[in-house]
Scaffold this active site. Sequence first.
Site, PDB file in Angstrom:
ATOM      1  N   PRO A 425       0.827  -1.218   0.000  1.00 22.84           N
ATOM      2  CA  PRO A 425       0.000   0.000   0.000  1.00 22.84           C
ATOM      3  C   PRO A 425       0.856   1.261   0.000  1.00 22.84           C
ATOM      4  O   PRO A 425       1.821   1.355   0.761  1.00 22.84           O
ATOM      5  CB  PRO A 425      -0.804  -0.099   1.312  1.00 22.84           C
ATOM      6  CG  PRO A 425      -0.300  -1.276   2.059  1.00 22.84           C
ATOM      7  CD  PRO A 425       0.574  -2.076   1.151  1.00 22.84           C
ATOM      8  N   GLN A 502      -6.549  -1.431   2.134  1.00 20.30           N
ATOM      9  CA  GLN A 502      -5.983  -1.288   3.476  1.00 20.30           C
ATOM     10  C   GLN A 502      -6.818  -0.224   4.194  1.00 20.30           C
ATOM     11  O   GLN A 502      -6.807   0.939   3.812  1.00 20.30           O
ATOM     12  CB  GLN A 502      -4.523  -0.842   3.400  1.00 20.30           C
ATOM     13  CG  GLN A 502      -3.865  -0.763   4.770  1.00 20.30           C
ATOM     14  CD  GLN A 502      -2.507  -0.075   4.756  1.00 20.30           C
ATOM     15  OE1 GLN A 502      -2.375   1.027   4.207  1.00 20.30           O
ATOM     16  NE2 GLN A 502      -1.510  -0.703   5.343  1.00 20.30           N
ATOM     17  N   TYR A 583      -0.477   5.520  13.199  1.00 23.09           N
ATOM     18  CA  TYR A 583      -1.855   5.956  12.967  1.00 23.09           C
ATOM     19  C   TYR A 583      -2.724   5.498  14.148  1.00 23.09           C
ATOM     20  O   TYR A 583      -2.213   4.962  15.136  1.00 23.09           O
ATOM     21  CB  TYR A 583      -2.351   5.448  11.603  1.00 23.09           C
ATOM     22  CG  TYR A 583      -1.537   6.046  10.460  1.00 23.09           C
ATOM     23  CD1 TYR A 583      -1.451   7.438  10.324  1.00 23.09           C
ATOM     24  CD2 TYR A 583      -0.829   5.252   9.568  1.00 23.09           C
ATOM     25  CE1 TYR A 583      -0.677   8.008   9.309  1.00 23.09           C
ATOM     26  CE2 TYR A 583      -0.056   5.815   8.559  1.00 23.09           C
ATOM     27  CZ  TYR A 583       0.013   7.190   8.437  1.00 23.09           C
ATOM     28  OH  TYR A 583       0.770   7.770   7.455  1.00 23.09           O
ATOM     29  N   ARG A 631      -1.399  -4.992   9.481  1.00 20.73           N
ATOM     30  CA  ARG A 631      -0.044  -4.410   9.363  1.00 20.73           C
ATOM     31  C   ARG A 631       0.387  -3.858  10.716  1.00 20.73           C
ATOM     32  O   ARG A 631      -0.345  -3.109  11.361  1.00 20.73           O
ATOM     33  CB  ARG A 631      -0.020  -3.310   8.305  1.00 20.73           C
ATOM     34  CG  ARG A 631       1.411  -2.874   8.006  1.00 20.73           C
ATOM     35  CD  ARG A 631       1.521  -2.137   6.687  1.00 20.73           C
ATOM     36  NE  ARG A 631       2.537  -2.796   5.873  1.00 20.73           N
ATOM     37  CZ  ARG A 631       3.286  -2.184   4.957  1.00 20.73           C
ATOM     38  NH1 ARG A 631       3.111  -0.917   4.694  1.00 20.73           N
ATOM     39  NH2 ARG A 631       4.183  -2.857   4.266  1.00 20.73           N
ATOM     40  N   ARG A 725       8.393   0.938  -3.123  1.00 23.15           N
ATOM     41  CA  ARG A 725       9.029   1.925  -4.023  1.00 23.15           C
ATOM     42  C   ARG A 725       9.447   1.343  -5.371  1.00 23.15           C
ATOM     43  O   ARG A 725       9.265   2.005  -6.403  1.00 23.15           O
ATOM     44  CB  ARG A 725      10.194   2.605  -3.311  1.00 23.15           C
ATOM     45  CG  ARG A 725       9.703   3.601  -2.252  1.00 23.15           C
ATOM     46  CD  ARG A 725      10.789   3.964  -1.288  1.00 23.15           C
ATOM     47  NE  ARG A 725      11.264   2.781  -0.571  1.00 23.15           N
ATOM     48  CZ  ARG A 725      12.305   2.774   0.240  1.00 23.15           C
ATOM     49  NH1 ARG A 725      12.986   3.876   0.430  1.00 23.15           N
ATOM     50  NH2 ARG A 725      12.670   1.671   0.861  1.00 23.15           N
TER      51      ARG A 725
HETATM   52  C1  LIG Z   1       4.862   6.946  -1.289  1.00 21.07           C
HETATM   53  C2  LIG Z   1       4.639   5.926  -0.224  1.00 21.07           C
HETATM   54  C3  LIG Z   1       3.409   5.845   0.392  1.00 21.07           C
HETATM   55  C4  LIG Z   1       3.173   4.880   1.378  1.00 21.07           C
HETATM   56  N1  LIG Z   1       1.927   4.733   1.903  1.00 21.07           N
HETATM   57  C5  LIG Z   1       1.637   3.708   2.723  1.00 21.07           C
HETATM   58  C6  LIG Z   1       0.321   3.408   3.121  1.00 21.07           C
HETATM   59  O1  LIG Z   1      -0.634   4.042   2.698  1.00 21.07           O
HETATM   60  N2  LIG Z   1       0.112   2.389   3.975  1.00 21.07           N
HETATM   61  C7  LIG Z   1       1.154   1.630   4.448  1.00 21.07           C
HETATM   62  O2  LIG Z   1       0.938   0.727   5.226  1.00 21.07           O
HETATM   63  N3  LIG Z   1       2.417   1.870   4.036  1.00 21.07           N
HETATM   64  C8  LIG Z   1       2.674   2.858   3.185  1.00 21.07           C
HETATM   65  N4  LIG Z   1       3.961   3.044   2.724  1.00 21.07           N
HETATM   66  C9  LIG Z   1       5.003   2.102   3.142  1.00 21.07           C
HETATM   67  C10 LIG Z   1       5.174   1.011   2.087  1.00 21.07           C
HETATM   68  O3  LIG Z   1       4.022   0.214   1.976  1.00 21.07           O
HETATM   69  C11 LIG Z   1       6.373   0.102   2.404  1.00 21.07           C
HETATM   70  O4  LIG Z   1       6.122  -0.614   3.580  1.00 21.07           O
HETATM   71  C12 LIG Z   1       7.669   0.867   2.528  1.00 21.07           C
HETATM   72  O5  LIG Z   1       7.802   1.826   1.498  1.00 21.07           O
HETATM   73  C13 LIG Z   1       8.887  -0.066   2.481  1.00 21.07           C
HETATM   74  O6  LIG Z   1       8.914  -0.817   1.297  1.00 21.07           O
HETATM   75  P1  LIG Z   1       9.918  -0.483   0.048  1.00 21.07           P
HETATM   76  O7  LIG Z   1      11.299  -0.498   0.612  1.00 21.07           O
HETATM   77  O8  LIG Z   1       9.650  -1.593  -0.923  1.00 21.07           O
HETATM   78  O9  LIG Z   1       9.529   0.871  -0.462  1.00 21.07           O
HETATM   79  C14 LIG Z   1       4.210   4.018   1.769  1.00 21.07           C
HETATM   80  C15 LIG Z   1       5.451   4.142   1.155  1.00 21.07           C
HETATM   81  C16 LIG Z   1       5.682   5.054   0.157  1.00 21.07           C
HETATM   82  C17 LIG Z   1       7.027   5.109  -0.503  1.00 21.07           C
END
Ligand SMILES: Cc1cc2nc3c(=O)[nH]c(=O)nc-3n(C[C@H](O)[C@H](O)[C@H](O)COP(=O)(O)O)c2cc1C
Length: 771
Positions: A425, A502, A583, A631, A725
């Site tokens: 998400p 989510q 949150y 989560r 990402r």
């Molecule tokens: C732009 C952005 C928005 C995110 N929004 C959420 C979100 O809405 N809910 C959530 O649980 N995590 C959110 N995250 C966290 C990601 O789901 C993820 O756990 C985190 O970026 C680590 O993973 P990665 O290293 O593959 O980016 C967000 C991350 C990014 C980069």
Amino acid sequence: MRIVCIGGGPAGLYFGLLMKRRHPEHDVTVVERNRPYDTFGWGVVFSDQMVAAIQQADPESAAEIADAFNHWDDIELLFKGQRLRTTGHGFIGIGRKHLLNILQRRCERLGVKLVFDREVESDLEFPDADLIIASDGVNSRIRERYKENFKPDILVRPNRYIWLGTHKLFDAFTFDFRRTEHGWFQAHIYKFDAETSTFIVETTEETFLKHGLDKLDQDASIAFCERVFAETLDGAKLMTNARHLRGSAWLNFSRLTCEKWTHYNGRSHIVLMGDACHTAHFAIGSGTKLALDDAIELADQFDRLGHGKENIEAVLAAYGEARRVGVARVQNAARNAMEWFEVVGHRYADTLEPKQFFYSMLTRSQRISHENVRLRDPVGLAEYERWLAERSGVEVGPDDQPPPPMLTPYAARGVKLANRIVVSPMAMYSAQDGLLNDFHFAHLGARAMGGAALVFAEMTCVSPDARITPGCLGLWSDEQAALWKRLVDLIHSVGHAKAGVQLGHAGRKGATRAPWEGIDQPLERGGWPLISASPLPYLRNSEIPREMTREDMDRVRDDFVAATRRAAGAGVDWLELHCAHGYLLSSFLSPLTNRRTDEYGGAHENRARYPLEVFKAVREAWPEDRPISVRLSCHDWFPGGNTPDDALIFAKMFKAAGADMIDCSSGQVVKEERPVYGRLFQTPFADLIRNEGHIPTIAGGAISEADHANSIIAAGRADLCAIARPHLADPAWTLHEAARIGANIVPWPKQYQSARAQYEANLARAGSVGE
Ligand SMILES: Cc1cc2nc3c(=O)[nH]c(=O)nc-3n(C[C@H](O)[C@H](O)[C@H](O)COP(=O)(O)O)c2cc1C
Ligand SMILES: Cc1cc2nc3c(=O)[nH]c(=O)nc-3n(C[C@H](O)[C@H](O)[C@H](O)COP(=O)(O)OP(=O)(O)OC[C@H]3O[C@@H](n4cnc5c(N)ncnc54)[C@H](O)[C@@H]3O)c2cc1C
């Protein structure tokens, strides 16, 4: 230059001989408290890489060492009555005594003065020395004398080990795991000369104490180990050569790092080397390698900058700079491997099937990935992939290539995922009034065509005042639900992906601007009142939230239920309850943000009470045949906050309440957090919760390649991998990564077929397939 090496282990001897060899005018002395043929320990292990390094540094001693080597390629596991083997690992064993004797002889031949039987009390015994090498081992007296300067950090690890030998010969590096009535024992066994094998026995402190091993002398301990490993020893005896150790002879490993490596005592420059400076657990057998690498690097720096006294300071500075990264890398890998052996009994041995246990053991340092295992043992790995695939319900024909682990299917309740990759998400802050719009359809539609099995939209809020920003998505109205139905239909129509929502409530982190207008900064206009577990603002300039009343709790719970029903009606396949990142629900779980004194604050059970109430209400409203994940922030990364052990407690509670999976994230609970980032940095939390909490998990965080995901799934460290990402950078991450590892089995959208062959051909031409 006058050089004195205090301590004639591998570091001191090797540095002494290298310096004399490169610059015979140096006056080099090695002082050792033992006699030449006395030493503690049995064999040490080298890797093929190490052999190349010593070959280059001093071919003469390398040739002698090579003659004495016992080389083997196989690793064998003895576990639960099974004998499993893998090949291609390239190890070399040599007796520690033998190695030291070769180095001593070489020193003598080159003119290094060797002084045995002399216990050095202080570096000041060598007032004429220009350079003193403190190579006096892990209990270094020199380091201790200047500890204010060197700032050593010594961490005594919980496991107990005893370093023994046996005349039984083993033709593979053998790991033997035995369960006793009080817990597991493991033996690390390898042959190092024509008559002898090293036999290190290790167990946890708890098992050690329960067996009363603290009260046994060496002979009784040896007799005990002979009983535990009787089947493997087959009548052979175990032996000690550590008679100088009083008491039980069971040791704890000390992990040592030093902030500074050098010191000037007013006359001489001192540098720590080898175990005196840094230790690496025997689980990856790199202590001797580090010691020899140190010696080589320091000698190389003298070559580079000049062998004169006047260069010593610059040489030592360059040496520190050059070595620190390499040492840290080995120490990290050693730490991972060591920690694996510290928890192996209750976490893996009791849980994993022998084949998966073996894979987990092979990749324990996380330096050896899935593709590394393939390079070493392609046949063994293909067999393992076949086994994994069949276990996931895939029929693999005898001539078929099995799918890589990340492309095996997974089922949760009535939902079948085509593979293990999830679009994590990610809030996009691009909605108005919580409504999905063209941006979301384009964004999520593209990712639904990219090969991932499950596509989560961003955190979707259960009421207008549950939003993080005015741009967040919502599911509090029928208009929003109708658009969600369109989104789900779109996701289902373009490929195999399932749709995930989510559901969340921002709590004290609400009413902020979009991140590109100031991360976490409160709205200047149009904000709304905030609620949280306790009235603590997120930032100093954030609005102070109201502590939730029971009335608030009822309303928010009902909002979650209403949103759940709307999501179910829209055909969403998977629901995730957002209890992470500070949150609203997360603010109850963390002691940093929950200061309540009523039944919703204090102990774990109280802090989880409200999130569990919401979870249960949601579970009831959500169709029986569809899964729910939760989560969690598995680490607050701040003193006094939740740690992975707390997350494990919460995970078990959610599991008992009917959760199907825990999505393991971390942090973002308090602004002052100090997270330790790195490759796969949150995967250990997923591993802990999966294998100790016995609940499936999603691993996420810095997983950026197929090789990472394959290693995680194959080792049973998680069941799914959430990729965030990388999916922003590449909507078709799964298709592209699958192609990159030559697993061309994920269907591309039929409209894109013509691109596929070209893409795969380009990769093949670039030579990256299978890398
Ligand atoms: C732009 C952005 C928005 C995110 N929004 C959420 C979100 O809405 N809910 C959530 O649980 N995590 C959110 N995250 C966290 C990601 O789901 C993820 O756990 C985190 O970026 C680590 O993973 P990665 O290293 O593959 O980016 C967000 C991350 C990014 C980069
Ligand atoms: C159970 C176990 C298994 C291991 N297995 C492996 C393996 O498989 N592969 C591997 O690479 N490494 C292994 N190691 C680690 C390895 O033994 C060390 O990392 C390596 O020996 C470090 O070399 P060193 O020269 O820095 O220190 P050491 O080998 O400890 O040498 C220090 C020397 O200094 C001498 N000394 C100490 N104090 C004084 C004093 N005051 N005066 C004079 N002399 C002094 C000591 O007698 C000793 O000879 C293992 C270690 C353990 C405990």
